[in-house]
Scaffold this active site. Structure first.
Site, PDB file in Angstrom:
ATOM      1  CE1 TYR A  50      -3.370  -2.618  -0.046  1.00 53.65           C
ATOM      2  CE2 TYR A  50      -3.849  -2.202   2.254  1.00 53.65           C
ATOM      3  CZ  TYR A  50      -4.114  -2.876   1.083  1.00 53.65           C
ATOM      4  OH  TYR A  50      -5.129  -3.800   1.043  1.00 53.65           O
ATOM      5  CB  SER A 146      -6.037 -11.762   1.191  1.00 54.67           C
ATOM      6  OG  SER A 146      -6.808 -10.769   0.541  1.00 54.67           O
TER       7      SER A 146
END
Length: 304
Positions: A50, A146
Site C-alpha cells: 500500500y 486473502s
C-alpha cells in the site's frame, strides 16, 4: 459497535483499511487514527504494497507523533505481491516482507498476517517454514489468507501448523457471487457460476472470518456504486433504509454485509474520519430478513 471473535481475538465488525492513508500527512493521519480509536475502531488493515510501503510508514510515524500506544491497536498486514512483476509466497519473501512492515509500523509484532494473493508457484512447506519462524519469534500472532478459494487454503493446511482464521474477499451488494452461486444453484443464470469454490460456505464451516474489501465499489476498483445512475434501483432502496434508520447509505451497505450469519468484517477503505463514522454506524443496525433481500434484489440479483 458489533464485534466478532477471530482467532480468539475480539475484533470490531468494521476494520479500518489503510490503503489510502498516504493521501494524508503525518498530522492528518494522526488525527484520523485518533478519531478511529475514539469510535472504538482499533483494527487496522495494511499491506506491504500500500503506497509502496508509505502507508505503513505514515501509520507508524503518526502513532509515534501522537503517542498512540501499541497496546491500543490491533494491526494486520498482508504480503505476497511484488507489484507489476509477480506473486511471491516463498519463505524468504514472507519473512522479509513482515520484517519490513514491522519496521515501518514501528512495532515488534503483527496481530494478523494475511497472504495477499494466491501464488501459483507456492510451496506450502515454504509458507509453513516462514509462519513457524514468525510465530516462534513473536513477530506474528495470527495468520490468514486473502482472495483464496477452499482448495488453496486446504493446500496450505497440509503443511501449515497455525490456524488460518481469515480470508479477505471482495464482497458487497453488487459483488455478491459468493451468495448468488448458492441462491441460483443448478441454474443456467448469470449468478449461478461458482467462481470461488464456495468459499463463503467453507469459511463458515471452518470458523474463518470473511473480511469484505471494497464494500462500496463495483468491479475491480471501477467506481463507487453509491449515487451512480447505473445502480438506480439499488440506490433507491438504500436511501429508503437510510432514512428509516437515520444513517447514510454507506451504513446500510455495511449493515447488509454484517447481517450475513458468517463471521464478517467490513473493511472501510477511507482516510476520512467523517466517512468512516458514517460507515461504522452500520454495525449498530440490524436489518430485517426482508430488508436484506430487498437490497440484494435491487442490486440486480434474482430469486429463482
Amino acid at each position: 459497535m458489533k464485534y466478532t471473535e477471530v482467532g480468539g481475538v475480539r475484533l470490531p465488525a468494521v476494520a479500518v483499511g489503510c490503503m489510502g492513508l498516504n493521501r494524508l500527512d503525518v498530522q492528518g493521519a494522526g488525527a484520523f487514527l485518533s478519531a478511529a480509536l475514539d469510535m472504538g475502531l482499533n483494527f487496522f488493515d495494511h499491506a506491504d504494497i500500500y503506497g509502496g510501503g508509505a502507508c505503513e510508514q505514515l501509520f507508524g510515524d503518526a502513532c509515534a507523533r501522537f503517542g498512540i500506544s501499541r497496546d491500543a491497536l490491533c494491526l494486520q498486514s498482508k504480503c505476497g505481491i511484488v507489484p507489476g512483476k509477480m506473486y511471491d509466497l516463498s519463505a524468504v519473501h514472507i519473512v522479509r516482507s513482515v520484517e519490513g512492515s514491522l519496521r515501518r509500523l514501528r512495532t515488534d509484532r503483527l496481530d494478523f498476517l494475511l497472504l495477499h494473493r494466491p501464488d501459483p508457484l507456492m510451496q506450502p512447506e515454504e509458507v509453513a517454514s516462514a509462519f513457524d519462524a514468525l510465530a516462534r519469534g513473536g513477530k506474528v500472532l495470527h495468520f490468514g489468507v486473502s482472495n483464496m478459494h477452499p482448495y488453496q487454503i486446504e493446500l496450505l493446511r497440509s503443511a501449515v501448523k497455525q490456524p488460518l482464521c481469515v480470508d479477505q474477499l471482495q464482497f458487497s451488494p453488487v459483488h455478491a457471487g459468493m451468495v448468488s452461486c448458492g441462491t441460483e444453484v443448478n441454474m443456467d443464470t448469470e449468478g449461478a457460476p461458482v467462481r470461488d469454490g464456495y468459499i463463503l460456505d467453507y469459511c463458515r464451516l471452518h470458523g474463518m472470518a470473511v473480511q469484505a474489501w471494497s464494500p462500496l465499489r463495483y468491479g475491480f476498483f471501477e467506481g463507487v456504486f453509491l449515487d451512480d445512475p447505473k445502480f438506480e434501483a439499488l440506490n433507491v432502496v438504500l436511501a429508503e433504509l437510510a432514512e428509516k434508520y437515520g444513517v447514510q447509505k454507506s451504513a446500510v451497505v455495511a449493515a447488509w454485509i454484517l447481517r450475513h450469519p458468517a463471521k464478517m468484517q467490513v473493511v472501510a477503505g477511507t482516510a476520512n474520519a467523517a466517512h468512516l463514522k458514517e460507515i461504522a454506524a452500520g454495525a449498530d443496525i440490524g436489518l430485517t430478513r426482508e430488508e436484506w433481500y430487498a437490497v440484494y434484489i435491487a442490486a440486480g440479483h434474482i430469486l429463482p
